[in-house]
Design an enzyme around this catalytic site. Structure first.
Site, PDB file in Angstrom:
ATOM      1  N   ARG A 228      -6.977  22.077 -14.735  1.00 22.18           N
ATOM      2  CA  ARG A 228      -6.135  22.768 -13.761  1.00 22.18           C
ATOM      3  C   ARG A 228      -5.017  21.824 -13.321  1.00 22.18           C
ATOM      4  O   ARG A 228      -5.229  20.606 -13.198  1.00 22.18           O
ATOM      5  CB  ARG A 228      -6.945  23.195 -12.530  1.00 22.18           C
ATOM      6  CG  ARG A 228      -7.902  24.366 -12.783  1.00 22.18           C
ATOM      7  CD  ARG A 228      -7.172  25.674 -13.082  1.00 22.18           C
ATOM      8  NE  ARG A 228      -8.072  26.812 -13.246  1.00 22.18           N
ATOM      9  CZ  ARG A 228      -8.474  27.303 -14.421  1.00 22.18           C
ATOM     10  NH1 ARG A 228      -8.061  26.754 -15.558  1.00 22.18           N
ATOM     11  NH2 ARG A 228      -9.269  28.358 -14.470  1.00 22.18           N
ATOM     12  N   HIS A 276      -0.630  26.995 -20.556  1.00 24.60           N
ATOM     13  CA  HIS A 276      -2.001  27.414 -20.184  1.00 24.60           C
ATOM     14  C   HIS A 276      -2.641  28.282 -21.280  1.00 24.60           C
ATOM     15  O   HIS A 276      -3.029  29.432 -21.056  1.00 24.60           O
ATOM     16  CB  HIS A 276      -2.004  28.151 -18.832  1.00 24.60           C
ATOM     17  CG  HIS A 276      -3.367  28.186 -18.199  1.00 24.60           C
ATOM     18  ND1 HIS A 276      -3.572  28.115 -16.844  1.00 24.60           N
ATOM     19  CD2 HIS A 276      -4.609  28.275 -18.749  1.00 24.60           C
ATOM     20  CE1 HIS A 276      -4.862  28.177 -16.574  1.00 24.60           C
ATOM     21  NE2 HIS A 276      -5.526  28.274 -17.736  1.00 24.60           N
TER      22      HIS A 276
HETATM   23  N1  LIG Z   1      -6.635  25.306 -19.779  1.00 25.54           N
HETATM   24  C1  LIG Z   1      -7.408  26.318 -20.143  1.00 25.54           C
HETATM   25  O1  LIG Z   1      -7.020  27.159 -20.945  1.00 25.54           O
HETATM   26  C2  LIG Z   1      -8.794  26.399 -19.609  1.00 25.54           C
HETATM   27  C3  LIG Z   1      -9.219  25.564 -18.603  1.00 25.54           C
HETATM   28  N2  LIG Z   1     -10.523  25.613 -18.182  1.00 25.54           N
HETATM   29  C4  LIG Z   1     -10.945  24.697 -17.108  1.00 25.54           C
HETATM   30  O2  LIG Z   1     -12.016  23.892 -17.574  1.00 25.54           O
HETATM   31  C5  LIG Z   1     -12.932  23.704 -16.499  1.00 25.54           C
HETATM   32  C6  LIG Z   1     -14.273  23.218 -17.000  1.00 25.54           C
HETATM   33  O3  LIG Z   1     -14.991  24.280 -17.611  1.00 25.54           O
HETATM   34  P1  LIG Z   1     -16.538  24.113 -18.012  1.00 25.54           P
HETATM   35  O4  LIG Z   1     -16.738  22.935 -18.879  1.00 25.54           O
HETATM   36  O5  LIG Z   1     -16.981  25.426 -18.518  1.00 25.54           O
HETATM   37  O6  LIG Z   1     -17.175  23.799 -16.588  1.00 25.54           O
HETATM   38  P2  LIG Z   1     -18.630  23.201 -16.254  1.00 25.54           P
HETATM   39  O7  LIG Z   1     -18.962  23.697 -14.895  1.00 25.54           O
HETATM   40  O8  LIG Z   1     -19.565  23.491 -17.365  1.00 25.54           O
HETATM   41  O9  LIG Z   1     -18.398  21.624 -16.223  1.00 25.54           O
HETATM   42  C7  LIG Z   1     -17.857  20.976 -15.124  1.00 25.54           C
HETATM   43  C8  LIG Z   1     -18.127  19.489 -15.211  1.00 25.54           C
HETATM   44  O10 LIG Z   1     -17.409  18.843 -14.158  1.00 25.54           O
HETATM   45  C9  LIG Z   1     -18.293  17.961 -13.461  1.00 25.54           C
HETATM   46  N3  LIG Z   1     -17.913  17.877 -12.044  1.00 25.54           N
HETATM   47  C10 LIG Z   1     -17.665  18.892 -11.186  1.00 25.54           C
HETATM   48  N4  LIG Z   1     -17.370  18.411  -9.967  1.00 25.54           N
HETATM   49  C11 LIG Z   1     -17.442  17.064 -10.058  1.00 25.54           C
HETATM   50  C12 LIG Z   1     -17.236  16.015  -9.134  1.00 25.54           C
HETATM   51  N5  LIG Z   1     -16.901  16.246  -7.866  1.00 25.54           N
HETATM   52  N6  LIG Z   1     -17.397  14.755  -9.574  1.00 25.54           N
HETATM   53  C13 LIG Z   1     -17.753  14.512 -10.855  1.00 25.54           C
HETATM   54  N7  LIG Z   1     -17.940  15.472 -11.779  1.00 25.54           N
HETATM   55  C14 LIG Z   1     -17.788  16.729 -11.382  1.00 25.54           C
HETATM   56  C15 LIG Z   1     -19.665  18.600 -13.620  1.00 25.54           C
HETATM   57  O11 LIG Z   1     -20.669  17.613 -13.411  1.00 25.54           O
HETATM   58  C16 LIG Z   1     -19.583  19.110 -15.049  1.00 25.54           C
HETATM   59  O12 LIG Z   1     -19.895  18.062 -15.935  1.00 25.54           O
HETATM   60  C17 LIG Z   1     -12.912  25.062 -15.807  1.00 25.54           C
HETATM   61  O13 LIG Z   1     -13.359  24.963 -14.471  1.00 25.54           O
HETATM   62  C18 LIG Z   1     -11.450  25.470 -15.896  1.00 25.54           C
HETATM   63  O14 LIG Z   1     -10.761  25.053 -14.757  1.00 25.54           O
HETATM   64  C19 LIG Z   1     -11.438  26.452 -18.745  1.00 25.54           C
HETATM   65  C20 LIG Z   1     -11.065  27.287 -19.749  1.00 25.54           C
HETATM   66  C21 LIG Z   1      -9.711  27.358 -20.242  1.00 25.54           C
HETATM   67  O1  LIG Z   2     -11.040  30.603 -18.313  1.00 25.84           O
HETATM   68  C1  LIG Z   2     -10.285  29.872 -17.640  1.00 25.84           C
HETATM   69  O2  LIG Z   2     -10.669  29.247 -16.643  1.00 25.84           O
HETATM   70  C2  LIG Z   2      -8.901  29.751 -18.034  1.00 25.84           C
HETATM   71  O3  LIG Z   2      -8.189  28.910 -17.560  1.00 25.84           O
HETATM   72  C3  LIG Z   2      -8.421  30.708 -19.052  1.00 25.84           C
HETATM   73  O4  LIG Z   2      -7.169  30.435 -19.515  1.00 25.84           O
END
Ligand SMILES: NC(=O)C1=CN([C@@H]2O[C@H](COP(=O)(O)OP(=O)(O)OC[C@H]3O[C@@H](n4cnc5c(N)ncnc54)[C@H](O)[C@@H]3O)[C@@H](O)[C@H]2O)C=CC1
Ligand SMILES: O=C(O)C(=O)CO
Length: 313
Positions: A228, A276
């Site tokens: 993000r 994005h």
């Molecule tokens: N640019 C894009 O197109 C996309 C971006 N995303 C972003 O990717 C992010 C991650 O997705 P997932 O891997 O599925 O999430 P997840 O919930 O499986 O993994 C999150 C990780 O962050 C760590 N974490 C969270 N808060 C923390 C803190 N305060 N200190 C240390 N570690 C912390 C957790 O321990 C975990 O390892 C999403 O929240 C989203 O914002 C997701 C999909 C698409």
């Molecule tokens: O799934 C998400 O969080 C995304 O950012 C999709 O683009």
């Protein structure tokens, strides 16, 4: 079972036909303003408050993405957005991990093979072979080692890079050095050459990629922000690029999207930008995940993917 669907841009008919194939007994409809009919499950992205406010009988809400920051920030302002006690689920992987792997591996190899330098030389019509970089000088550090960060880490281990990750608690990914908690953030950053961000947007992670963190990275480091925009302090990034501490950055996400035309990031020669698109929701895989979660919930089981509203992800 009744299911309502709302997404401001997705093709609702396509989603409903995919869902219907997986859940033939369900009555599935696109939600439109004024629809207060029964619903057991709601599939949403940026839902209007009136869609869910005061609904009774709802068993779960599904966010049609991996990050739930936008829905949680709306919920803070308007607690009626989600009926109290109804669990919120998010998409786990559903094809996004593979997209993140493609993005991260291709960009790390781009920097490792010095294609950024060769592009700059090309613009000066200069034929100049450069010294190779060594893998041992190319430690990859991944902020956020969850569903997506873990898969990205695995793929970079496969390319022979030293890989480390930072998360809330320690992880046990093969070949990946794990760091956890604020107390280990400096040790994680120290000697990291490529910083990849895959954290969720929570109050604890906003602004985490700032001067203090960047200054602890290896010299000539690179930043790849896939999570993000609010994680990155854009002015600090520009300062570090201009001082030479950072050699390059690739950014998929921004604190303002679309990135305004006047942003200096557009014009910086060592910043690459995508709009994005690092990982998009893939309907067929998302529907498979949602349907299987609904089936488990209906059987009284406890499927994965539930968002912890207090923790914020
Ligand atoms: N640019 C894009 O197109 C996309 C971006 N995303 C972003 O990717 C992010 C991650 O997705 P997932 O891997 O599925 O999430 P997840 O919930 O499986 O993994 C999150 C990780 O962050 C760590 N974490 C969270 N808060 C923390 C803190 N305060 N200190 C240390 N570690 C912390 C957790 O321990 C975990 O390892 C999403 O929240 C989203 O914002 C997701 C999909 C698409
Ligand atoms: O799934 C998400 O969080 C995304 O950012 C999709 O683009």
């Amino acid at each position: 079972m009744d299911i309502i669907f709302y997404h401001p841009t997705f093709d609702a008919n396509h989603w409903i036909s995919l869902l219907q194939r997986q859940l033939p007994q369900a009555r599935i409809r696109e939600w439109r303003s004024g629809d207060n009919g029964p619903a057991d499950y709601a599939l949403v992205w940026h839902p209007p408050v009136e869609m869910l406010r005061g609904r009774t009988g709802l068993k779960a809400v599904f966010a049609l993405g991996a990050g739930v920051d936008s829905i949680l920030s709306k919920l803070k302002k308007d607690p009626d957005l989600l009926p109290a006690g109804v669990p919120l689920f998010r998409l786990e992987d559903t094809g996004m991990a593979e997209q993140m792997q493609e993005y991260a591996v291709s960009q790390v190899l781009h920097w490792f093979r010095r294609f950024d330098d060769y592009q700059a030389l090309k613009l000066q019509a200069k034929w100049e072979p450069l010294a190779d970089y060594e893998r041992e000088d190319f430690t990859i550090g991944i902020l956020g080692a969850g569903v997506l960060g873990g898969k990205v880490a695995e793929s970079l281990v496969g390319w022979g890079f030293p890989v480390r990750c930072w998360s809330r608690s320690h992880k046990n990914y093969s070949g990946v050095k794990s760091f956890a908690g604020r107390e280990e953030l400096s040790a994680f950053a120290n000697n990291t050459r490529v910083l990849i961000n895959l954290l969720p947007n929570t109050p604890e992670t906003v602004g985490i990629i700032n001067s203090e963190l960047v200054n602890q990275l290896a010299d000539n480091a690179y930043v790849l922000n896939l999570a993000r925009g609010v994680h990155l302090v854009e002015d600090d990034l520009l300062t570090a690029l201009d001082s030479g501490k950072l050699k390059g950055a690739m950014l998929d996400v921004f604190s303002r999207e679309p990135l305004p035309a006047e942003s200096p990031l557009w014009r910086h020669p060592r910043v690459a930008i995508t709009p994005h698109v690092a990982a998009v929701t893939r309907p067929a895989q998302a529907v498979e995940f949602i349907s299987s979660t609904i089936i488990q919930l209906d059987k009284g089981q406890h499927p994965t993917g539930q968002v912890d509203l207090q923790r914020g992800y």
